[in-house]
Each structure stands twice: as structure tokens, then as C-alpha cells.
Design a protein around this motif. Structure first.
Motif, PDB file in Angstrom:
ATOM      1  N   ALA A 174       2.187  12.893 -27.748  1.00 22.88           N
ATOM      2  CA  ALA A 174       3.317  13.017 -28.391  1.00 22.88           C
ATOM      3  C   ALA A 174       4.396  14.139 -28.318  1.00 22.88           C
ATOM      4  O   ALA A 174       5.547  13.830 -28.141  1.00 22.88           O
ATOM      5  CB  ALA A 174       2.973  12.668 -29.927  1.00 22.88           C
ATOM      6  N   ARG A 175       3.905  15.303 -28.379  1.00 25.75           N
ATOM      7  CA  ARG A 175       4.934  16.391 -28.022  1.00 25.75           C
ATOM      8  C   ARG A 175       5.037  16.617 -26.708  1.00 25.75           C
ATOM      9  O   ARG A 175       6.060  16.784 -26.282  1.00 25.75           O
ATOM     10  CB  ARG A 175       3.906  17.616 -28.842  1.00 25.75           C
ATOM     11  CG  ARG A 175       4.672  19.139 -28.712  1.00 25.75           C
ATOM     12  CD  ARG A 175       3.712  20.146 -29.217  1.00 25.75           C
ATOM     13  NE  ARG A 175       2.722  20.356 -28.038  1.00 25.75           N
ATOM     14  CZ  ARG A 175       1.774  21.272 -27.993  1.00 25.75           C
ATOM     15  NH1 ARG A 175       1.420  22.011 -28.916  1.00 25.75           N
ATOM     16  NH2 ARG A 175       0.899  21.314 -27.062  1.00 25.75           N
ATOM     17  N   ASP A 176       4.184  16.641 -26.086  1.00 21.43           N
ATOM     18  CA  ASP A 176       4.266  16.795 -24.529  1.00 21.43           C
ATOM     19  C   ASP A 176       4.683  15.995 -23.749  1.00 21.43           C
ATOM     20  O   ASP A 176       5.189  16.670 -22.710  1.00 21.43           O
ATOM     21  CB  ASP A 176       2.874  17.875 -23.974  1.00 21.43           C
ATOM     22  CG  ASP A 176       2.227  18.636 -25.177  1.00 21.43           C
ATOM     23  OD1 ASP A 176       3.055  19.246 -25.666  1.00 21.43           O
ATOM     24  OD2 ASP A 176       1.051  18.722 -24.951  1.00 21.43           O
ATOM     25  N   LEU A 177       4.668  14.756 -23.833  1.00 17.78           N
ATOM     26  CA  LEU A 177       4.977  13.822 -22.683  1.00 17.78           C
ATOM     27  C   LEU A 177       5.918  12.849 -23.632  1.00 17.78           C
ATOM     28  O   LEU A 177       6.894  12.441 -23.010  1.00 17.78           O
ATOM     29  CB  LEU A 177       3.583  13.326 -22.424  1.00 17.78           C
ATOM     30  CG  LEU A 177       3.478  12.240 -21.149  1.00 17.78           C
ATOM     31  CD1 LEU A 177       2.132  12.144 -20.629  1.00 17.78           C
ATOM     32  CD2 LEU A 177       3.979  10.879 -21.530  1.00 17.78           C
ATOM     33  N   PHE A 178       5.497  11.962 -24.649  1.00 20.49           N
ATOM     34  CA  PHE A 178       6.316  11.218 -25.083  1.00 20.49           C
ATOM     35  C   PHE A 178       7.672  11.557 -25.864  1.00 20.49           C
ATOM     36  O   PHE A 178       8.652  10.880 -25.618  1.00 20.49           O
ATOM     37  CB  PHE A 178       5.414  10.332 -26.048  1.00 20.49           C
ATOM     38  CG  PHE A 178       4.113   9.456 -25.758  1.00 20.49           C
ATOM     39  CD1 PHE A 178       4.233   8.630 -24.538  1.00 20.49           C
ATOM     40  CD2 PHE A 178       2.794   9.911 -25.942  1.00 20.49           C
ATOM     41  CE1 PHE A 178       3.345   7.868 -24.175  1.00 20.49           C
ATOM     42  CE2 PHE A 178       1.896   9.305 -25.889  1.00 20.49           C
ATOM     43  CZ  PHE A 178       1.932   8.316 -24.385  1.00 20.49           C
ATOM     44  N   ALA A 179       7.336  12.504 -26.577  1.00 17.21           N
ATOM     45  CA  ALA A 179       8.743  13.193 -27.070  1.00 17.21           C
ATOM     46  C   ALA A 179       9.671  13.244 -25.974  1.00 17.21           C
ATOM     47  O   ALA A 179      10.919  12.943 -25.987  1.00 17.21           O
ATOM     48  CB  ALA A 179       8.603  14.562 -27.748  1.00 17.21           C
ATOM     49  N   PRO A 180       9.412  14.300 -25.033  1.00 13.85           N
ATOM     50  CA  PRO A 180      10.486  14.517 -23.793  1.00 13.85           C
ATOM     51  C   PRO A 180      10.835  13.350 -23.065  1.00 13.85           C
ATOM     52  O   PRO A 180      12.152  13.068 -22.798  1.00 13.85           O
ATOM     53  CB  PRO A 180       9.740  15.370 -22.835  1.00 13.85           C
ATOM     54  CG  PRO A 180       8.294  15.432 -23.295  1.00 13.85           C
ATOM     55  CD  PRO A 180       8.133  15.216 -24.703  1.00 13.85           C
TER      56      PRO A 180
END
Lengths: 269, 269, 269
Positions: free
Chosen positions: B128-134
Motif C-alpha cells: 500500500a505504501r511502496d507500490l499502490f500509493a505511488p
């Protein structure tokens, strides 16, 4: 001036406390954008607050202001602080909540005691509303730190739970249990261990290796993994490691170099 | 570019996970406006997440981006997805969370696997932080979907709990229990039943008619009503239907045409 | 047009209800800034909602719109209200939730029943989404109050729990218990008592004086203090007064002038 203000407190979400703090800030700077980190820090648990803030700060852009209030000493002798470090600003009580900042380069702290930047009437029980919120709002408008009050050279430091090394082994502890029942430890893979197999011991259970991802461990089996903050984390695939192991914060965890013969290489011969 | 990003997860609110995801997005697009749908999806309950998202999407304006993460397979083989459907975009794991979209017209899905649009270092536990958010942040800046990765023609579908019809009767189940203890079913008034009297049976209780509003049923009495999503909902006026009836998600519910003689007309003669 | 809309409900945070309300508002006015006061008002507890709103309103800037929905009568006869008072606007059901406004000068209320300002289809169970949200959004765009519907001269008033005076003593009650287990009373220091020593009695315990701040009372000792809303609050330093005293909302509290000889002056001689 659009600035991000994060909020981390032990206020919970059943009372309107957090909303009131935001109202005060928007009354001074209507352009602020809020991000709630969490308001469910256990009441008055300063270390938990500090760990939560430490995990979140690196993922915010420069110029972010962090308002953090876990404040059992509100209204008493403890100083109110404003801090600049890592290109961010921090506002909250001087009780150890910002301990993880004190070893940073170029950190500056002041006691934000200048009443010109507080609400006209300051209660003895809700400084988040009457003192820290207006200070954060002024910082978001560009007020220089030094205007807030005199420098602080000796901010309060919490004893920080660091692992101890014995040869190749490290003894640490569980720092935090997350919503999924994962146990976050204070152990990281030191350079001497990186690339080698390690064994994790916790609550009488030996975990013979690190998993590359949660699902690589059989369902119902306890595993260990390098978590999202770089620290070793104990998990139960498809369940709660806390419930399975019956341990929580403060419980000891041991990490050592694996003594098993590496069985992968022989097979490849 | 001001865009709405909604968030739906099973992360809870006690850890700073959700705040961290927002920090990453604001670091890429400072103009995003967030709306939290819920972060209290039961841990790893993909169907509950999908139902929550399905209920919310129709009430957001075109161009909204929905970031939805209930992700037991994080770090493993499951693909990361970005989807366009209904004039909205969706980002999250390919595990069935977006099942309700697959029968929409003009739906397009890609595996958002292009590392150019991820954080430089991607953990194995917090996509969620490292891939989906960006990825969501890039979409909010106008990045075309196809840039994120290759098309996906076979996204994962959850078995969706649909009612079964037997003549005039329909057999369904409870999909969800809300905060008030109301029981949301998967039954809707089919055209053949609309305008007629229906009987609802649940947990051995017969509810002889639909109520026009909660308060039209006597205090302490179990009722049924067409809920806010168009589905039949079981309620207890002044209390919790879940507690009174002792049933929850998955429990069977039956709806049939009333056999009662309509008593209103005779009286009017 | 950027306007603040606060939200206070009993919807909880496990369902996407609150997010849906925000989606509707942003579809009408994308510039609205939301502040959640709380969504954890106990289900259908109108008085608790009214008290939370009363505590928060003074800390928001002029022009703020407060959307407050604790609405057991949804879909029935109760009128939907829009109110202007204190330079703020209020939207919600006419069931007593706005009682604290009715004694304000220049208060104006209308029944916001004009369907032109509702969603095209209004459910019988979710007026926050279908009726109150679009009305709040229109107000945020500058729609004049009178356009929403006819004036209301007789809004519903809750019986408000006021203290009773007997000579120098006042008998009140506990209005609310906060997250920390602090007991908020409806007692304030009247002019005749200000500056004198007072004794607080609650649950059979006599508290011989007011504390200047929480930490001025010994750890583990029950104290009383003038809280952040000006009301007397009972607390336990380092713990929960609710747990220690075993009392909650509605429990009686008595405040009287201290009969102790003031021991400070003699010592100074």
C-alpha cells in the motif's frame, strides 16, 4: 500557504478533541491539509507515540509539520516544544516523545512558551487545543522557530529499547503489536548477518529462517520477516502471532546465525 | 491537479499505516483530497472490502481514484492492479477485491508492475505504501493507465453471494452487519414483487411486511425495509437486530409473496 | 469556494457511511474541507451528540458548516433542519440535537425540505447521504438559508441537564466520560464560588479542593479540576476515574464551599 500538518495523539476518536484541534488550526491557516497518523496511542504511552511518529516521518515531504500530543504532564512543569529536524517541524510536549530526533544532525528545539502564539486563554488540561495547535498553525504560515521561545538544549530523552549483541547473536524485544497481531521487534539485520541464514527465538518457539513474504510460510505457521521499517517482525500466516504465541510488547526476542548445514547448495551439485 | 483519492483498507486506525500511505501520495501530488471509506474491514476479509467499495463508489464524482487494500497475499505472486471503470480508477491487489467491476462495460485493467512508478525500495509487507500509493498518486496527476504495466484479461473473481429464486420466493443471505446491528441482505425487490406485500423470514422469525421507515415499526419489534443500497435490510426499532436474532453474516434469509388476504380494502368498503 | 464542513454522527467508522456522505458533498462542491468531530456518538444518543457539538463549535472559524446526524427518526415525521447561529450553519434532524443553539441571539431555522436541494432519489434510511449532505454542500456554495424551505419557529428542545443550587452548594451530574476515564460534569464555578475553596463529592468520595493541573494530584489519587470547557471534571492521576469510582453518565455530583479553615494564611504569619 498550503502545508501538511500530521496529527498523532492518544485522544481516541470518541470525543471531538481531534476535530477541535483542527478547527483551531484552520482558524489561523485555512489552507492546512491534515493527515491523521493515529489517535489510538494507548493513553499516556509516550514510547508508543514516539515509535509511531518515527515510522511515519520518513514518508512525508519536506516542510511537513508534525503535531504530536501524548501529554500526561499537561498544565504542569513540562515545557512545550517546537523542533526542526530532517527538514520537518515537530510540535508537542517535552516528555521524550521526540527522542528519536535528538541524534539527528542540525536539530533545533525551542520552548514554544511565547503567549503571543497561544490562544488568548490557555486551559490546564488541553494544551493541544490552546497552545500546540496555534503554534503549529503559525509554523505552517512560515513563522521562524526562534520567535516561539528560548532554545532548549536539554530536551527529555526516553530510554530507547536497543538490542544487545553477544557475538553473532542479538537480544532484543517486541516493541509493538500491530492490528494484525504481528509482533514488531527492535532487531534489524546487521551487516554481519545480512545474506546469512538466521534463527529467531520468541516465546519458546524457534523460527528457522526469514520468510521472503508472509504467504511463503505455511498457513497457520509462525514466521519471521524483514518488516516495512526494516525491523524483524514475527507473524502468523492467516492469523495473529500475538494470540498464538501469547506474548506482547516487551517480550524478549533472540536472533542468531543459523547452525544448520545449508541444504540448498548440496542439492545443486 | 486536485483529485479525490478514497481509501479502503483493513489496516485499522491504531497504527500509522493509513497516514503513511497518505504521506507518500502527498509527496507526489500535494493537491490530492482524501476521503477515508473505512479502515476497519476485518483483517484479510476481501469480500467485506469489496462490498464496502461497491456501496460507496456510486456516490463519488467522475475521476475519483479508489485505493483499496485488503491484501493477504502481499509480497507474493498476486498481481498489483490498476483498473478503469465507470469513469473512476481503482488501485489494489488482484485478489477479487474488484469483482463487482468485472461485469461493467468498458472496464480496463492492467498489472501496475512498472517499477518506474513505485517507491525506489519496495518492501514485501507494505505494498500500500511502496507500490499502490505511488501508482494512485501518478494516476491523480493524469498518467495514462497503460503506462503502468501490461493489460490483465483474467482478473481474480470472488464467488459473489447471489440470491436463488424458487418461483415467487427468493433465498438469500446476510452480507453484512452494520454498526447499528442492522442486517444487510443480498435480496432486492425484483420487478415481480415490487408493489406486492412480501414476507421475510430470518432466524425463525417471520416479518409480515416491509416497513416504510424504521420508526413505523413498534419499538422493540424486528422489521424489514428497503435499505439505502436498494437491498432488503433487517432491523430492530430501538435496538440491534443482530443481538435480538443472534445471527450474522452468511445466515439465510427468505423472501416470499405474502399469502395474507389484504385487509385494507375490505375495511374501506 | 473553500468552506469547512464538520461532521458529527453516530455512524461509527467500520462502515463506509461517512465516506459516502463526503463523496456526495464533494460531487457538489469539490472545494469543501472536512473536519470529523466524531462518528462514535453512541447509537441514537442525541444528547451525547449535542454535547459534543456544543464543545467543538466555538473553536471553528465563522462560516463553518456543521453536519450533525444522530437520527433515530430517519425517514419518518421528524423535520430536517438547517440553522444559522453564531455565524455558523448547522444541518441535521429536528430532534433536539441543536438544543444548545435555541437560546442564542439571532438564530434562524428552516425545514430544509425543498427537494430541489436533495439527491434525486431519497432513501428512507440514509438522509445523511440523500438529504443533509446535498443541503450542506449547497450552503457551502453560498445558497441562502431561506431557499431550503419554510421557517421553523418551534424546533425540538431536549431537556438539558442543568445543575440545581441549594444555598452555596450545587447538585449536578456527570454528562460524559472521555477516553481517559475523566468524568465531565455539568458544574461550573459560579461567581460566588470562584476564588474560594470548594469540595466535590461523587460516588461517596470527597475531593477536598480543585487541582491546578492533573499532575498536581498524587499518582493514583482522585482529583477535580476546571476542565477545558470550563466545567468541573473528575480525574484519576495516572488512571481512569470511571474505573476507580465505578460511576458514569448521569451519576450525581455535588459541589459546596469548603468548611476547612484555610491553613495557608496562618503558616505565612
Amino acid at each position: 500557504m498550503s502545508r501538511i500538518v500530521t496529527l498523532l495523539t492518544d485522544f481516541g476518536l470518541t470525543d471531538p478533541f481531534v476535530g477541535i484541534v483542527k478547527g483551531v488550526i484552520l482558524g489561523i491557516n485555512p489552507e492546512v491539509r491534515f493527515v491523521d497518523l493515529t489517535h489510538e496511542i494507548p493513553p499516556q504511552d509516550i514510547l508508543a507515540g514516539s515509535l509511531g511518529l518515527e515510522a511515519a516521518v520518513p514518508f512525508f515531504p519536506p516542510g511537513t509539520i508534525h503535531l504530536a500530543v501524548v501529554d500526561p504532564g499537561v498544565g504542569g512543569e513540562r515545557r512545550p516544544l517546537a523542533v526542526e529536524a530532517r527538514g520537518h517541524a515537530f510540535v508537542g510536549p517535552d516528555n521524550g516523545l521526540f527522542t528519536f530526533l535528538w541524534d539527528q544532525p542540525a536539530v533545533r528545539a525551542v520552548a514554544c512558551s511565547n503567549p503571543a502564539y497561544h490562544l488568548p486563554s490557555v486551559s490546564h488540561t488541553f494544551h493541544a487545543r490552546d497552545l500546540f495547535a496555534p503554534v503549529a498553525a503559525r509554523l505552517s504560515l512560515g513563522l521562524p522557530l526562534w520567535r516561539l521561545g528560548p532554545p532548549v538544549e536539554d530536551p527529555v530523552k526516553l530510554p530507547w529499547p536497543r538490542p544487545r549483541r553477544n557475538g553473532d547473536a542479538e537480544s532484543g524485544e517486541i516493541l509493538h503489536v500491530d492490528r494484525f497481531g504481528n509482533l514488531m521487534t527492535n532487531l534489524t539485520l546487521s551487516e554481519s548477518l545480512e545474506g546469512t541464514e538466521v534463527v529467531i527465538e520468541v516465546a519458546g518457539v524457534k523460527i528457522p529462517r526469514l520468510s521472503p513474504y508472509y504467504g511463503a510460510t505455511r498457513s497457520g505457521e509462525v514466521g519471521a520477516i524483514v518488516g516495512s521499517t526494516g525491523r524483524i517482525e514475527i507473524f502468523l500466516n492467516g492469523g495473529s502471532a500475538r494470540e498464538r504465541l501469547g506474548v506482547g510488547r516487551g517480550a524478549p526476542v533472540r536472533m542468531s546465525r543459523s547452525r544448520r548445514v545449508n541444504s540448498a547448495s548440496p542439492r545443486q551439485r
